[in-house]
Design an enzyme around this catalytic site. Structure first.
Site, PDB file in Angstrom:
ATOM      1  N   ARG A 177       0.838  -1.211   0.000  1.00 40.65           N
ATOM      2  CA  ARG A 177       0.000   0.000   0.000  1.00 40.65           C
ATOM      3  C   ARG A 177       0.871   1.259   0.000  1.00 40.65           C
ATOM      4  NH1 ARG A 177      -5.059   0.099   3.957  1.00 40.65           N
ATOM      5  NH2 ARG A 177      -3.685   0.789   5.614  1.00 40.65           N
ATOM      6  N   LYS A 192      11.959  -0.286   6.259  1.00 44.02           N
ATOM      7  CA  LYS A 192      12.266  -0.964   7.521  1.00 44.02           C
ATOM      8  C   LYS A 192      11.044  -1.800   7.854  1.00 44.02           C
ATOM      9  CE  LYS A 192      11.588  -0.618  11.914  1.00 44.02           C
ATOM     10  NZ  LYS A 192      11.511  -2.027  12.294  1.00 44.02           N
ATOM     11  N   PRO A 193      11.135  -3.130   7.665  1.00 43.37           N
ATOM     12  CA  PRO A 193       9.966  -3.961   7.970  1.00 43.37           C
ATOM     13  C   PRO A 193       9.863  -4.144   9.481  1.00 43.37           C
ATOM     14  CG  PRO A 193      11.794  -5.364   7.345  1.00 43.37           C
ATOM     15  CD  PRO A 193      12.299  -3.935   7.253  1.00 43.37           C
ATOM     16  N   GLY A 245       1.637   2.636  12.494  1.00 42.07           N
ATOM     17  CA  GLY A 245       1.932   2.126  13.835  1.00 42.07           C
ATOM     18  C   GLY A 245       1.223   2.981  14.874  1.00 42.07           C
ATOM     19  N   THR A 247       0.258   5.919  17.645  1.00 39.29           N
ATOM     20  CA  THR A 247       0.261   7.383  17.623  1.00 39.29           C
ATOM     21  C   THR A 247       1.512   7.924  18.313  1.00 39.29           C
ATOM     22  OG1 THR A 247      -2.122   7.505  17.466  1.00 39.29           O
ATOM     23  CG2 THR A 247      -1.032   9.413  18.440  1.00 39.29           C
ATOM     24  N   GLY A 250       4.359   7.517  15.987  1.00 38.87           N
ATOM     25  CA  GLY A 250       4.119   8.371  14.817  1.00 38.87           C
ATOM     26  C   GLY A 250       4.449   9.831  15.114  1.00 38.87           C
ATOM     27  N   GLU A 267      -0.180   6.710   9.482  1.00 41.63           N
ATOM     28  CA  GLU A 267      -1.421   5.940   9.664  1.00 41.63           C
ATOM     29  C   GLU A 267      -1.317   5.346  11.059  1.00 41.63           C
ATOM     30  OE1 GLU A 267      -3.688   3.272  10.206  1.00 41.63           O
ATOM     31  OE2 GLU A 267      -2.885   2.050   8.555  1.00 41.63           O
ATOM     32  N   ARG A 295     -11.249  -9.807  12.750  1.00 39.19           N
ATOM     33  CA  ARG A 295     -10.286  -9.924  11.653  1.00 39.19           C
ATOM     34  C   ARG A 295      -8.879  -9.838  12.246  1.00 39.19           C
ATOM     35  NH1 ARG A 295      -9.245  -4.948   7.927  1.00 39.19           N
ATOM     36  NH2 ARG A 295      -7.870  -5.770   6.304  1.00 39.19           N
ATOM     37  N   CYS A 301      -5.952  -1.702  12.962  1.00 40.33           N
ATOM     38  CA  CYS A 301      -6.233  -0.328  13.412  1.00 40.33           C
ATOM     39  C   CYS A 301      -7.689   0.032  13.202  1.00 40.33           C
ATOM     40  CB  CYS A 301      -5.406   0.669  12.627  1.00 40.33           C
ATOM     41  SG  CYS A 301      -3.670   0.379  12.731  1.00 40.33           S
ATOM     42  N   GLU A 401      -6.895   1.449  22.895  1.00 41.39           N
ATOM     43  CA  GLU A 401      -7.109   0.476  21.818  1.00 41.39           C
ATOM     44  C   GLU A 401      -6.671  -0.910  22.308  1.00 41.39           C
ATOM     45  OE1 GLU A 401      -4.652   1.343  18.409  1.00 41.39           O
ATOM     46  OE2 GLU A 401      -6.105   0.490  17.020  1.00 41.39           O
ATOM     47  N   SER A 461     -12.086  -1.811   3.891  1.00 40.17           N
ATOM     48  CA  SER A 461     -10.751  -1.635   3.315  1.00 40.17           C
ATOM     49  C   SER A 461     -10.694  -2.180   1.893  1.00 40.17           C
ATOM     50  CB  SER A 461      -9.716  -2.377   4.162  1.00 40.17           C
ATOM     51  OG  SER A 461      -9.795  -1.948   5.491  1.00 40.17           O
TER      52      SER A 461
HETATM   53  C1  SIN Z   1      -4.230  -1.516   9.633  1.00 35.81           C
HETATM   54  O1  SIN Z   1      -4.658  -2.124  10.590  1.00 35.81           O
HETATM   55  O2  SIN Z   1      -3.334  -0.680   9.766  1.00 35.81           O
HETATM   56  C2  SIN Z   1      -4.743  -1.725   8.229  1.00 35.81           C
HETATM   57  C3  SIN Z   1      -6.049  -2.371   8.162  1.00 35.81           C
HETATM   58  C4  SIN Z   1      -6.612  -2.437   6.753  1.00 35.81           C
HETATM   59  O3  SIN Z   1      -5.953  -2.114   5.759  1.00 35.81           O
HETATM   60  O4  SIN Z   1      -7.762  -2.807   6.652  1.00 35.81           O
END
Ligand code: SIN
Length: 500
Positions: A177, A192-193, A245, A247, A250, A267, A295, A301, A401, A461
């Site tokens: 994405r 950086k994975p 990742g 907040t 971020g 994001e 899911r 997120c 969260e 999504s």
């Molecule tokens: C995410 O949790 O950051 C992405 C979720 C998604 O693309 O539906």
């Protein structure tokens, strides 16, 4: 480095049609490199070490960024949009041809079920296909000038080297994405994975290079060293940082990136409300809650974090939700009957437990779940999918969260109260509601303070839909026609004296 694999997983890895996609190395300056230092990656259903992966240093990041700059300069000037589109299409084809292998690797390092992993690989590939089509659509404009004999036009140009920092919950999709739009417009990327799930990233990079991407346009550096990774945010060569990742992280990375005025996409965390009005189709609402709460075992997120149900239908909704949750089968992701995998690590399990304990101590009721499932490895990171009722706003689940399979049910009386409770958070990523009243649907969709709203659905999504938040859930949009804009800059060209 030939990947060192712990014995319990050798069997699963033997099923790979392309064992060369399971890579423990970094990809720097066009080479797979195996440094002396490594870090362990864990398999979440046993808690055992899956393998050891390259632990890259800050110097390695400096080398990779310089190489990516060279790569960017050649790639952005020597390829046409049509060539980049064809290249992305080839990458898409290779990902889909190898989707079973990538899914197996993804299950082993992330824990999600094989069916979810295959779905994620297709979701990841959909961004590559989408942006291969968008590559040719970065149109400029011609603007009527206020000055005589003058033409103003705009050009959309790649921003340059992009630093890409991705999360473990979607080890494939969060990479594509971000990098598919970057590559579509002519940028290069330094990735950086996540240290929990670096293997899926390496498989994707290998296939991108096989598709014909110039090797220095893509760099992959796994690391456990936060200092090393901050080079992405501080190097003046990097012109854009995209991060998914928390907040907290971020905000930290954005501050670092602002030191050299980089473009940023963030994001970040969510606290999604999921509202069920009394005029809703309750079966549909239960179905929606199952999709968006459970899911990836609740680790997205956009998972519903707070479920608000109008008092008159709360009993019915709760009973139906509990019945569905009790059908879930928790277990090892590669077992066919498993519908819920483990969480990614022990901390994830502890957080769910903490939210449940806090809620029970403050008067909530546990409708189902709450413990560790039977028939699983006790060293794995498992927790039963759980439902709490009688939840109130003073409990931790209201503001924090959970990022796990816990559905807390709050009750409300009026639409105004539901909207006010839903918006009572510093986050604003996703929100959902169920109603059959068209006026209410338009009112509530507009009133929710979120970047994404699902109306009568828990599935929001898709590659074509803009993904991103408001408030402290971040800045920027991913996917969709808007996702491309994050990776280009607009240049205004004024041509004067056209009569001379
Ligand atoms: C995410 O949790 O950051 C992405 C979720 C998604 O693309 O539906």
């Amino acid at each position: 480095m030939s990947p060192s694999v712990s014995s319990p997983f050798v069997g699963a890895l033997k099923t790979l049609k392309r064992p060369d996609l399971f890579i423990a190395d970094a990809f720097v300056a066009g080479q797979w490199v195996s440094p002396t230092s490594t870090f362990p990656v864990y398999e979440p259903s046993t808690g055992q070490v899956l393998g050891s992966v390259a632990n890259m240093t800050r110097d390695d990041f400096v080398t990779a960024i310089k190489s990516a700059d060279k790569g960017y300069r050649a790639y952005s000037t020597s390829t046409t949009a049509h060539e980049r589109s064809a290249l992305l299409r080839k990458w898409y084809d290779l990902i889909m041809q190898n989707k079973e292998d990538i899914a197996t690797i993804l299950v082993l390092e992330n824990g999600k079920t094989y069916a979810e992993a295959v779905g994620e690989v297709a979701y990841a590939a959909s961004f590559v296909s989408w942006f291969s089509e968008e590559a040719s659509r970065a149109y400029g404009d011609v603007i009527p000038s206020s000055m005589p004999n003058t033409t103003v036009m705009t050009m959309k140009q790649p921003v340059g080297v992009c630093g890409i920092i991705t999360p473990w919950n979607f080890p494939a999709a969060m990479i594509t994405r971000k990098i598919a739009p970057a590559l579509a417009v002519g940028c290069s990327v330094v990735i950086k994975p996540p240290s929990e799930t670096p293997y899926t990233a390496a498989a994707l990079v290998k296939l991108a290079v096989e598709a014909g991407l110039p090797a220095d346009v893509i760099q992959l550096l796994p690391t456990k060293d936060r200092e090393a990774a901050t080079e992405i945010c501080t190097s003046p060569i990097v012109k854009k940082v995209s991060f998914t990742g928390s907040t907290k992280v971020g905000i930290h990375l954005s501050k670092l990136a602002m030191g050299t005025m980089k473009k940023v996409s963030m994001e970040l965390g969510g606290n999604a409300p999921f509202i069920v009005f009394e005029d809703a189709n309750i079966d549909l609402a239960v179905q929606g809650a199952m999709v968006c709460k459970f899911r990836c075992s609740g680790q997205t997120c956009v998972c519903a974090n707070r479920i608000f149900v109008q008092k008159s239908v709360a009993k019915e909704f709760t009973a139906k939700l509990v019945a569905e949750v009790e059908k879930l089968k928790v277990g090892y992701g590669l077992d066919k009957e498993t519908t819920q995998g483990p969480l990614v690590n022990r901390n994830g399990v502890e957080k769910v437990k903490q939210h449940i304990e806090d809620a029970l101590a403050k008067g909530a009721r546990l409708e189902t779940g709450g413990g560790v499932p039977k028939d699983v490895d006790p060293s794995g990171f498992f927790i039963l999918p759980s439902v709490l009722s009688g939840v109130t706003t003073d409990m931790m689940v209201a503001s924090d969260e959970t990022f796990g399979p816990l559905a807390p049910i709050f009750e409300f009386e009026t639409e105004e109260e539901a909207i006010s409770m839903a918006n009572n958070t510093e986050f604003g990523l996703a929100g959902y509601f169920f109603s059959t009243n068209i006026g209410r649907c338009l009112r509530v969709a507009s009133a929710l303070e979120c970047g994404l709203v699902g109306v009568n659905t828990g599935k929001i999504s898709a590659a074509e839909s803009p993904f991103g938040g408001v408030k402290q859930s971040g800045v920027g949009r991913e996917g969709s026609m808007y996702g491309l804009a994050e990776y280009y800059v607009i240049k205004a060209v004024t041509i004067g004296n056209t009569n001379a």
